[in-house]
Design a protein around this motif. Structure first.
Motif, PDB file in Angstrom:
ATOM      1  N   ARG A 198      94.132  49.895  10.466  1.00 23.91           N
ATOM      2  CA  ARG A 198      95.058  50.662   9.620  1.00 23.91           C
ATOM      3  C   ARG A 198      94.355  51.792   8.877  1.00 23.91           C
ATOM      4  O   ARG A 198      94.952  52.828   8.589  1.00 23.91           O
ATOM      5  CB  ARG A 198      95.732  49.743   8.616  1.00 23.91           C
ATOM      6  N   GLY A 199      93.107  51.569   8.518  1.00 22.68           N
ATOM      7  CA  GLY A 199      92.379  52.580   7.760  1.00 22.68           C
ATOM      8  C   GLY A 199      90.920  52.189   7.636  1.00 22.68           C
ATOM      9  O   GLY A 199      90.483  51.156   8.166  1.00 22.68           O
ATOM     10  N   PRO A 200      90.125  52.972   6.902  1.00 19.29           N
ATOM     11  CA  PRO A 200      88.696  52.678   6.759  1.00 19.29           C
ATOM     12  C   PRO A 200      88.415  51.321   6.115  1.00 19.29           C
ATOM     13  O   PRO A 200      87.491  50.623   6.535  1.00 19.29           O
ATOM     14  CB  PRO A 200      88.185  53.825   5.873  1.00 19.29           C
ATOM     15  N   ARG A 201      89.194  50.939   5.120  1.00 17.92           N
ATOM     16  CA  ARG A 201      88.928  49.675   4.438  1.00 17.92           C
ATOM     17  C   ARG A 201      89.118  48.479   5.367  1.00 17.92           C
ATOM     18  O   ARG A 201      88.350  47.507   5.314  1.00 17.92           O
ATOM     19  CB  ARG A 201      89.830  49.525   3.208  1.00 17.92           C
ATOM     20  N   GLU A 202      90.141  48.544   6.201  1.00 20.16           N
ATOM     21  CA  GLU A 202      90.359  47.448   7.144  1.00 20.16           C
ATOM     22  C   GLU A 202      89.223  47.381   8.164  1.00 20.16           C
ATOM     23  O   GLU A 202      88.777  46.296   8.549  1.00 20.16           O
ATOM     24  CB  GLU A 202      91.702  47.624   7.856  1.00 20.16           C
ATOM     25  N   ALA A 203      88.758  48.545   8.598  1.00 24.89           N
ATOM     26  CA  ALA A 203      87.635  48.565   9.545  1.00 24.89           C
ATOM     27  C   ALA A 203      86.357  48.060   8.880  1.00 24.89           C
ATOM     28  O   ALA A 203      85.578  47.305   9.489  1.00 24.89           O
ATOM     29  CB  ALA A 203      87.428  49.989  10.082  1.00 24.89           C
ATOM     30  N   GLU A 204      86.129  48.452   7.636  1.00 21.23           N
ATOM     31  CA  GLU A 204      84.950  47.976   6.897  1.00 21.23           C
ATOM     32  C   GLU A 204      85.011  46.468   6.687  1.00 21.23           C
ATOM     33  O   GLU A 204      84.007  45.753   6.827  1.00 21.23           O
ATOM     34  CB  GLU A 204      84.848  48.697   5.551  1.00 21.23           C
ATOM     35  N   MET A 205      86.191  45.973   6.337  1.00 22.27           N
ATOM     36  CA  MET A 205      86.335  44.540   6.092  1.00 22.27           C
ATOM     37  C   MET A 205      86.196  43.737   7.384  1.00 22.27           C
ATOM     38  O   MET A 205      85.783  42.560   7.349  1.00 22.27           O
ATOM     39  CB  MET A 205      87.679  44.249   5.427  1.00 22.27           C
ATOM     40  N   THR A 206      86.491  44.351   8.514  1.00 18.89           N
ATOM     41  CA  THR A 206      86.281  43.689   9.801  1.00 18.89           C
ATOM     42  C   THR A 206      84.815  43.315   9.970  1.00 18.89           C
ATOM     43  O   THR A 206      84.479  42.206  10.385  1.00 18.89           O
ATOM     44  CB  THR A 206      86.730  44.594  10.954  1.00 18.89           C
ATOM     45  N   LYS A 207      83.922  44.241   9.628  1.00 22.85           N
ATOM     46  CA  LYS A 207      82.481  43.965   9.714  1.00 22.85           C
ATOM     47  C   LYS A 207      82.077  42.857   8.745  1.00 22.85           C
ATOM     48  O   LYS A 207      81.288  41.969   9.091  1.00 22.85           O
ATOM     49  CB  LYS A 207      81.698  45.240   9.400  1.00 22.85           C
ATOM     50  N   VAL A 208      82.635  42.893   7.540  1.00 25.54           N
ATOM     51  CA  VAL A 208      82.329  41.855   6.551  1.00 25.54           C
ATOM     52  C   VAL A 208      82.763  40.488   7.063  1.00 25.54           C
ATOM     53  O   VAL A 208      82.021  39.504   6.984  1.00 25.54           O
ATOM     54  CB  VAL A 208      83.020  42.169   5.208  1.00 25.54           C
ATOM     55  N   LEU A 209      83.968  40.424   7.627  1.00 20.92           N
ATOM     56  CA  LEU A 209      84.476  39.151   8.142  1.00 20.92           C
ATOM     57  C   LEU A 209      83.612  38.633   9.284  1.00 20.92           C
ATOM     58  O   LEU A 209      83.247  37.450   9.325  1.00 20.92           O
ATOM     59  CB  LEU A 209      85.928  39.311   8.606  1.00 20.92           C
ATOM     60  N   GLU A 210      83.271  39.515  10.210  1.00 21.09           N
ATOM     61  CA  GLU A 210      82.480  39.085  11.370  1.00 21.09           C
ATOM     62  C   GLU A 210      81.113  38.562  10.944  1.00 21.09           C
ATOM     63  O   GLU A 210      80.639  37.534  11.446  1.00 21.09           O
ATOM     64  CB  GLU A 210      82.325  40.255  12.347  1.00 21.09           C
ATOM     65  N   THR A 211      80.464  39.259  10.015  1.00 19.41           N
ATOM     66  CA  THR A 211      79.136  38.838   9.566  1.00 19.41           C
ATOM     67  C   THR A 211      79.207  37.550   8.762  1.00 19.41           C
ATOM     68  O   THR A 211      78.413  36.624   8.966  1.00 19.41           O
ATOM     69  CB  THR A 211      78.494  39.947   8.718  1.00 19.41           C
ATOM     70  N   ASN A 212      80.175  37.479   7.841  1.00 13.36           N
ATOM     71  CA  ASN A 212      80.292  36.270   7.017  1.00 13.36           C
ATOM     72  C   ASN A 212      80.704  35.062   7.848  1.00 13.36           C
ATOM     73  O   ASN A 212      80.303  33.928   7.553  1.00 13.36           O
ATOM     74  CB  ASN A 212      81.293  36.504   5.888  1.00 13.36           C
ATOM     75  N   PHE A 213      81.506  35.287   8.868  1.00 11.47           N
ATOM     76  CA  PHE A 213      81.912  34.202   9.776  1.00 11.47           C
ATOM     77  C   PHE A 213      80.673  33.550  10.384  1.00 11.47           C
ATOM     78  O   PHE A 213      80.553  32.316  10.430  1.00 11.47           O
ATOM     79  CB  PHE A 213      82.813  34.767  10.879  1.00 11.47           C
ATOM     80  N   ARG A 214      79.740  34.365  10.831  1.00 11.61           N
ATOM     81  CA  ARG A 214      78.503  33.845  11.423  1.00 11.61           C
ATOM     82  C   ARG A 214      77.702  33.042  10.405  1.00 11.61           C
ATOM     83  O   ARG A 214      77.273  31.909  10.686  1.00 11.61           O
ATOM     84  CB  ARG A 214      77.663  35.007  11.966  1.00 11.61           C
ATOM     85  N   HIS A 215      77.515  33.600   9.219  1.00 16.93           N
ATOM     86  CA  HIS A 215      76.684  32.935   8.223  1.00 16.93           C
ATOM     87  C   HIS A 215      77.325  31.646   7.708  1.00 16.93           C
ATOM     88  O   HIS A 215      76.622  30.644   7.499  1.00 16.93           O
ATOM     89  CB  HIS A 215      76.391  33.887   7.062  1.00 16.93           C
ATOM     90  N   VAL A 216      78.611  31.647   7.492  1.00 17.10           N
ATOM     91  CA  VAL A 216      79.287  30.446   6.983  1.00 17.10           C
ATOM     92  C   VAL A 216      79.220  29.319   8.014  1.00 17.10           C
ATOM     93  O   VAL A 216      78.955  28.160   7.674  1.00 17.10           O
ATOM     94  CB  VAL A 216      80.743  30.762   6.602  1.00 17.10           C
ATOM     95  N   ASN A 217      79.421  29.653   9.282  1.00 18.59           N
ATOM     96  CA  ASN A 217      79.390  28.618  10.307  1.00 18.59           C
ATOM     97  C   ASN A 217      77.977  28.102  10.564  1.00 18.59           C
ATOM     98  O   ASN A 217      77.788  26.917  10.844  1.00 18.59           O
ATOM     99  CB  ASN A 217      80.021  29.133  11.603  1.00 18.59           C
ATOM    100  N   ILE A 218      76.987  28.979  10.473  1.00 17.34           N
ATOM    101  CA  ILE A 218      75.607  28.522  10.589  1.00 17.34           C
ATOM    102  C   ILE A 218      75.264  27.603   9.414  1.00 17.34           C
ATOM    103  O   ILE A 218      74.577  26.587   9.577  1.00 17.34           O
ATOM    104  CB  ILE A 218      74.637  29.714  10.666  1.00 17.34           C
ATOM    105  N   ALA A 219      75.754  27.952   8.220  1.00 18.85           N
ATOM    106  CA  ALA A 219      75.516  27.098   7.059  1.00 18.85           C
ATOM    107  C   ALA A 219      76.122  25.711   7.267  1.00 18.85           C
ATOM    108  O   ALA A 219      75.521  24.692   6.899  1.00 18.85           O
ATOM    109  CB  ALA A 219      76.088  27.745   5.796  1.00 18.85           C
ATOM    110  N   LEU A 220      77.309  25.653   7.866  1.00 14.08           N
ATOM    111  CA  LEU A 220      77.952  24.362   8.118  1.00 14.08           C
ATOM    112  C   LEU A 220      77.082  23.501   9.026  1.00 14.08           C
ATOM    113  O   LEU A 220      76.818  22.327   8.716  1.00 14.08           O
ATOM    114  CB  LEU A 220      79.326  24.580   8.755  1.00 14.08           C
ATOM    115  N   VAL A 221      76.613  24.056  10.143  1.00 15.01           N
ATOM    116  CA  VAL A 221      75.826  23.223  11.059  1.00 15.01           C
ATOM    117  C   VAL A 221      74.436  22.939  10.487  1.00 15.01           C
ATOM    118  O   VAL A 221      73.841  21.905  10.807  1.00 15.01           O
ATOM    119  CB  VAL A 221      75.730  23.868  12.462  1.00 15.01           C
ATOM    120  N   ASN A 222      73.909  23.824   9.643  1.00 12.29           N
ATOM    121  CA  ASN A 222      72.637  23.521   8.995  1.00 12.29           C
ATOM    122  C   ASN A 222      72.772  22.309   8.075  1.00 12.29           C
ATOM    123  O   ASN A 222      71.916  21.422   8.056  1.00 12.29           O
ATOM    124  CB  ASN A 222      72.142  24.737   8.202  1.00 12.29           C
TER     125      ASN A 222
END
Length: 420
Positions: A198-222
């Motif tokens: 929709r705009g720059p903020r949605e695109a920026e938040m996409t990167k935040v979600l993708e990166t945080n998704f990785r870290h949160v799930n790695i934290a769970l299995v750790n």
């Protein structure tokens, strides 16, 4: 000869983009506010450790890529992509200093009708609240009217032969619909699929979600790995079974820490925005806390194993295998190996290492001895610790040779080593 594209920031984001553009036949100029990348590239070397190979650089140079230190060339292109580094600062927020320098260098030469794209990892709102004012003030032009402005999160899987630039969808969020379409026209020359946000903020938040998704799930299995070890449960077998579920589950694997260039971001506090929501992402903070504890947990396991075999960490010969953040790459960005080595050194251990991709390794500015013969070094070490599973490692043979083997990647056959 004027270029069609300027890539500003010749680091781990800018170089792959320049490589893809050159391969697509786009005349590309590369600029960095730091002169070192120009020197290295001109000599046919990559300025980023573990990034492109010398043959990759030669192909780029012959394909129309040209590094430069002349900022005036930024004003002769139709498209400029800012790929400045945004490292994590001491307060765990992203440092936008290099991005600001890149923006000012471009703004002083910006021409009407240019398409300006940002790929750096940034908090939501950066394109509009940080980058846009710098470009407008420095150029006298208005974004969305005189030049196009959009954000597109970088999506790289370094070393992957499956996910390359051309088959990885590109998300784009423009300041205006026309900005989005101009960005889509450019990226359409490099990738098979363009996804419009929709705009720059949605695109920026996409990167935040993708990166945080990785870290949160790695934290769970750790956390699960630590729990399962205490309970005497083979967590690697648990993952093997769980990943057979065809829906509602995606496998992640524990390790000695989280490396790589993508850092978790909490966008709850934006210092340059008057619309700060003030609601920090507690899950992200907790995930970071858990992942930051893993190097210390590895040290604890090392000490326990040595103690169980009648040895102290002090004076023990410890061999670390694989010091990069990802298998089969030389990139050491945020690898937990350096912290683990430093902590073991503090406890009096004698540290050595082996990595087929790293010929020289330093911890706290001190050189760490590199093992020439892997099997001989493992046989002579009191403890061998697998930190990264490079494909060249014969782990079954290594398990036979090593006196004690701690596998932090779950890569050894069951029963062949002590696993995280």
């Amino acid at each position: 000869m004027p270029a069609d594209l300027a890539v500003i920031g010749l680091g781990h984001l800018g170089l792959p983009l320049a490589q893809a553009a050159a391969a697509a036949g786009i005349q590309t100029v590369g600029y960095d506010t730091d002169p070192r990348p120009f020197t290295e590239l001109s000599a046919g070397r990559s300025p980023v450790e573990g990034s492109l190979s010398a043959p990759d650089i030669r192909r780029m140079l012959s394909g129309g890529f040209r590094p430069t230190t002349n900022a005036a060339e930024l004003g002769r292109v139709r498209t400029a992509v800012i790929c400045a580094a945004t490292p994590l600062g001491a307060d765990r927020t992203l440092d936008l200093g290099a991005l600001g320098d890149a923006a000012r260098a471009l703004a002083a030469r910006l021409r009407p009708h240019t398409t300006v794209l940002l790929e750096s990892a940034v908090p939501p709102g950066t394109t509009e609240n940080f980058l846009r004012p710098l470009l407008e003030e420095g150029s006298g032009l208005r974004a969305g009217r005189d030049f196009h402005l959009a954000y597109s999160p970088s999506r790289l899987d370094p070393g992957s032969r499956t996910h390359v630039y051309a088959n990885t969808p590109k998300v784009i969020g423009g300041l205006t619909p026309a900005c989005t379409e101009s960005a889509a026209a450019f990226y359409g020359r490099l990738t098979d699929k363009v996804v419009r946000a929709r705009g720059p903020r949605e695109a920026e938040m996409t990167k935040v979600l993708e990166t945080n998704f990785r870290h949160v799930n790695i934290a769970l299995v750790n956390e699960m790995a630590v729990l399962c070890h205490d309970l005497g449960v083979d967590f690697w077998d648990v993952i093997r079974c769980a990943e057979t579920k065809p829906f509602g589950f995606q496998p992640f694997r524990p390790g000695p820490g989280v490396g790589g260039h993508g850092t978790p971001v909490d966008p709850g506090h934006l210092p340059y925005s008057s619309r700060t929501p003030g609601h920090p992402l507690r899950m992200v903070s907790l995930a970071q806390e858990i992942n930051d504890r893993m190097p210390q947990y590895v040290i604890q396991r090392c000490a326990t194993l040595l103690n169980e075999h009648g040895k102290s960490v002090r004076g023990a010969r410890v061999l670390l295998l694989g010091v990069t953040y990802k298998p089969d790459l030389a990139d050491q960005e945020a690898s937990p190996a350096r912290e683990i080595a430093g902590r073991l050194m503090d406890m009096g251990a004698q540290i050595g290492y082996h990595d087929p991709h790293v010929l020289d390794w330093r911890v706290r500015e001190l050189p760490v001895p590199r093992a020439d013969s892997l099997y001989e070094a493992a046989a002579g070490a009191d403890l061998t610790v697998l930190l990264q599973h490079h494909r060249t490692y014969d782990l079954q043979g290594l398990a036979v040779k090593a006196q004690l083997l701690l596998d932090t990647r779950g890569a050894t056959p069951a029963g062949a080593a002590h696993r995280l």
